[in-house]
Scaffold this motif. Sequence first.
Motif, short mmCIF file in Angstrom:
data_model
loop_
_atom_site.label_atom_id
_atom_site.label_comp_id
_atom_site.label_asym_id
_atom_site.label_seq_id
_atom_site.Cartn_x
_atom_site.Cartn_y
_atom_site.Cartn_z
N THR A 1 0.83 -1.21 0.00
CA THR A 1 0.00 0.00 0.00
C THR A 1 0.87 1.25 0.00
N VAL A 2 1.89 1.27 0.84
CA VAL A 2 2.81 2.42 0.88
C VAL A 2 3.53 2.57 -0.45
N ALA A 3 3.97 1.46 -1.03
CA ALA A 3 4.71 1.52 -2.29
C ALA A 3 3.85 2.09 -3.42
N ILE A 4 2.63 1.61 -3.52
CA ILE A 4 1.77 2.08 -4.61
C ILE A 4 1.34 3.53 -4.38
N THR A 5 1.16 3.90 -3.11
CA THR A 5 0.78 5.28 -2.80
C THR A 5 1.90 6.25 -3.13
N VAL A 6 3.11 5.93 -2.73
CA VAL A 6 4.26 6.81 -3.00
C VAL A 6 4.51 6.92 -4.49
N SER A 7 4.48 5.79 -5.19
CA SER A 7 4.73 5.80 -6.64
C SER A 7 3.68 6.61 -7.38
N ALA A 8 2.41 6.39 -7.05
CA ALA A 8 1.33 7.12 -7.70
C ALA A 8 1.36 8.60 -7.33
N ALA A 9 1.76 8.91 -6.08
CA ALA A 9 1.83 10.31 -5.65
C ALA A 9 2.89 11.07 -6.46
N VAL A 10 4.04 10.44 -6.68
CA VAL A 10 5.09 11.08 -7.49
C VAL A 10 4.60 11.32 -8.91
N LEU A 11 3.96 10.29 -9.50
CA LEU A 11 3.43 10.44 -10.85
C LEU A 11 2.37 11.52 -10.91
N SER A 12 1.48 11.57 -9.92
CA SER A 12 0.40 12.56 -9.94
C SER A 12 0.93 13.98 -9.75
N PHE A 13 2.01 14.13 -8.97
CA PHE A 13 2.57 15.46 -8.73
C PHE A 13 3.21 16.02 -9.99
N PHE A 14 4.14 15.27 -10.57
CA PHE A 14 4.82 15.77 -11.76
C PHE A 14 3.90 15.75 -12.98
N GLY A 15 2.98 14.77 -13.02
CA GLY A 15 1.99 14.78 -14.10
C GLY A 15 1.08 15.98 -14.01
N GLY A 16 0.73 16.37 -12.78
CA GLY A 16 -0.11 17.56 -12.58
C GLY A 16 0.58 18.82 -13.05
#
Length: 218
Positions: free
Chosen positions: A22-37
Amino acid sequence: MGLDFTVLPKFIDQLLLGSMWTVAITVSAAVLSFFGGIFLAVVVLYAPKLVSLPFRVFSWLFMGTPLLLQLFLIYFGLIELGVDLPAFVAGVIGLGLHFAVYNSDIIQAGIKAVDTGQYEGARTLGLSKLQTLRKVVVPQAVRAVVPPIGNNMIALLKDSALVSVIGVTELTLSSQLAISKTFRPFEFYLAAAACYYVINLGLEAGLRRIERRIQTAR
């Protein structure tokens, strides 16, 4: 009948492993969502209409459809096009793109709030348009919108449970597997809730630390 929490210790390793995923997928998706945003915000605001239009349509589609459907399309739908993604990767992409769209709206508002004099001053000093955005405008905009983006990251953590439906053995699916063996749903769902709460506390503490550092740097 009644509650029996003595079944939990036998599956503690399984729950901890699920928490790690859960932590791994959250951190990975958070990084993608930040720079993608950031990328989406800059393209929508500054790219020519012909270039920005597909990204506007993309944002509209991701805002207007459920995250669960998006995960199904990425994991199951892309297989028909010859793209077979691992469940973890599909989950990260689905969560990351979904929240990138919402982060983009927040960052756009932050960019618009930056004083135009900052942009004009940077251009006067000889910076190119891209350099001005990268070094002057976007950093100021991002600093101003850290709190609402942080709220999105907390929402992302909670929505990460949805990747269980495509087979990622994160915390929710780990709990369901334990329930299938013990038939004790209340105990394991309560344990999962406690794990999510602990992870959420850690995430909130990290976000507060980032906010304090940004405030100090101003």
